[in-house]
Structure formats: C-alpha cells, structure tokens
Design a protein around this motif. Structure first.
Motif, PDB file in Angstrom:
ATOM      1  N   GLU A   1      -9.576  26.760   8.193  1.00 20.72           N
ATOM      2  CA  GLU A   1      -8.953  26.844   9.509  1.00 20.72           C
ATOM      3  C   GLU A   1      -7.463  26.584   9.343  1.00 20.72           C
ATOM      4  OE1 GLU A   1     -12.564  24.819  12.136  1.00 20.72           O
ATOM      5  OE2 GLU A   1     -10.528  24.040  12.239  1.00 20.72           O
ATOM      6  N   MET A   2      -6.660  27.373  10.039  1.00 21.31           N
ATOM      7  CA  MET A   2      -5.212  27.221   9.894  1.00 21.31           C
ATOM      8  C   MET A   2      -4.502  27.793  11.110  1.00 21.31           C
ATOM      9  SD  MET A   2      -2.987  28.519   6.662  1.00 21.31           S
ATOM     10  CE  MET A   2      -1.331  27.934   6.385  1.00 21.31           C
ATOM     11  N   ASP A   3      -3.428  27.125  11.554  1.00 23.17           N
ATOM     12  CA  ASP A   3      -2.621  27.616  12.665  1.00 23.17           C
ATOM     13  C   ASP A   3      -1.620  28.659  12.183  1.00 23.17           C
ATOM     14  OD1 ASP A   3      -3.949  25.886  14.310  1.00 23.17           O
ATOM     15  OD2 ASP A   3      -2.316  24.433  14.483  1.00 23.17           O
ATOM     16  N   ALA A   4      -1.174  29.482  13.131  1.00 19.91           N
ATOM     17  CA  ALA A   4      -0.245  30.565  12.800  1.00 19.91           C
ATOM     18  C   ALA A   4       1.218  30.165  12.936  1.00 19.91           C
ATOM     19  CB  ALA A   4      -0.512  31.762  13.711  1.00 19.91           C
ATOM     20  N   ASP A   5       1.489  28.974  13.459  1.00 19.78           N
ATOM     21  CA  ASP A   5       2.849  28.645  13.908  1.00 19.78           C
ATOM     22  C   ASP A   5       3.666  27.812  12.917  1.00 19.78           C
ATOM     23  OD1 ASP A   5       1.584  26.210  14.043  1.00 19.78           O
ATOM     24  OD2 ASP A   5       1.730  25.995  16.216  1.00 19.78           O
TER      25      ASP A   5
END
Length: 243
Positions: A94-98
């Motif tokens: 899981e990883m954020d795009a920002d």
C-alpha cells in the motif's frame, strides 16, 4: 514480484513523479515489480496522465504499469481491495501517490519481510519514525493509535499508517469483501491479521507533507475510524465473554 498499489483521486500533479521514482528504485535494485494505479475517475485527469506514461514508457512492455479507472469515488479501502484482487505479486504494498511515502523506503520493507514477517507497517511513532506535516494532521493519528492501544491492547504503535507491505498469503486469509471501503479499512484489516496470529512488524518511516494537491482525509473518515474502534471493542468483549 512486488505489487505496488496506489489509489488515486485528483493526483495529476503527483502521479508521474511518484511512478518515475518507484521505477528508479525497483530498477536499481533489479526487483520484479508492477504498479497498479486505482483511479476513482479523477476529474483532474489523473488517469490521462497515467495513460500517457503507459504509452510512452519502454518499461511497460511486460505491463508492469496498469491503470484501473473506476466510475466514481468509492473510497481508499475499496481501492485497496480492488487492487489486491488484481495484483499478481507475492508481496502487496500500500502506498500513497502524494510523496508522503518515500519510494526509497520500499527496500526497508522488503528486508523486513525476509525475517519471517507476514505484515510490515511503516510506523511514524516508533524510534526513527517521524511525521513532517502540519500539527493538526499529526494529532488525530496519534490519538487514534493511543485509543486502539488502550481499548484493544494492541502492540502496534501506528495503527492507521497507510504505508504497508503484506504477503499475498496473509491477504488470502482475509475476507476482503466484508471490510470497510473508507480509511477505516486500514484498521479493520490490521485487526484481522492480529486475530489470525500473523507476524506483524513495524519499521520506522519518515512521513512527509504531500508535494501537491489537497489531503483526502475528511471528518467522515475520522468518524469512520471512531465507529471501527467501537465495533472492534464490542467484538473483543463478546469474544472474551464466550465460554
């Protein structure tokens, strides 16, 4: 192979940069990978940016960048559940795009997996971890983790962290369809792993301020996490009263 799953909604200013950085890390380490972008029909054209990347990149001959555009905004939990089902990797991230999650730390997660872990959580609240954004955004995760620790006796320090690595075999033990679609998904799936006696490890991460765009976490998501705390607490009480 590692499958890196990135939910997006209005991340056109960040998505090209984060994909490029992930590619650089994976290629330098010579690790087999795929990037799954789960876009909730962003009105800012995020999916169009990804389509251009897929069309232009030489690295996509084996389809290691895949875009899934959904019809409407369905929630981050829903996006992860969708991505988990589409992923081909042995490890699911899981990883954020920002850019709040640094792709350089992916290798730290992978190394932690080598020690027999089923779940590795990037923690902002253990030694070496840090959160470099506004104080008002720091306080709710801290309070939330404290409440979960107090009421549910959890040993995990950063309950709501969204930077995680799972073994696919651990994900397969969980009925994803019954888990929530909003931010409380992070808590719900973690306690599924706890109940199933999975080996959970925390490693320190530096959580940075988003590079561009607006934060997505809302008051409704805060309420959702409070409801999840109550639901899990009641479930734990009922379980302890069984004989």
């Amino acid at each position: 192979m590692i499958s890196i799953i990135i939910p997006t909604y209005n991340e056109c200013e960040n998505i090209k940069g984060i994909i490029t950085k992930i590619q650089a890390v994976m290629q330098s380490e010579m690790i087999s990978y795929e990037i799954l972008i789960i876009d909730d029909n962003s009105p800012d054209g995020t999916s169009d940016v990804v389509k251009k990347i897929i069309k232009s990149t030489k690295c996509n001959t084996d389809q290691n960048i895949r875009l899934y555009t959904r019809l409407r905004k369905e929630g981050i939990g829903s996006a992860y559940k969708y991505g988990f089902k589409k992923a081909k990797g042995t490890y699911l991230m899981e990883m954020d795009a920002d850019f709040s999650h640094d792709p350089k730390e992916i290798m730290c997660f992978m190394k932690a997996m080598e020690n027999g872990s089923d779940v590795v959580i990037g923690s902002r609240f253990i030694r070496g971890g840090e959160r470099n954004d506004a104080y008002v955004r720091k306080i709710f995760p801290i309070i939330g983790s404290m409440l979960y620790k107090f009421f549910l006796k959890s040993n995990v320090r950063d309950i709501t962290s969204g930077y995680r690595l799972y073994k696919k075999s651990a994900i397969n033990k969980v009925n994803l369809d019954v888990l929530p679609d909003d931010f409380s998904f992070q808590v719900a799936i973690l306690f599924e792993f706890i109940d199933k006696k999975c080996n959970i490890r925390e490693i320190p991460i530096i959580f940075s301020k988003r590079r561009a765009g607006r934060p997505k976490y809302s008051t409704n998501d805060l309420i959702g996490n409070i409801k999840m705390l109550m639901k899990l607490y009641i479930r734990r009480l009922l379980k302890n009263n069984q004989y």
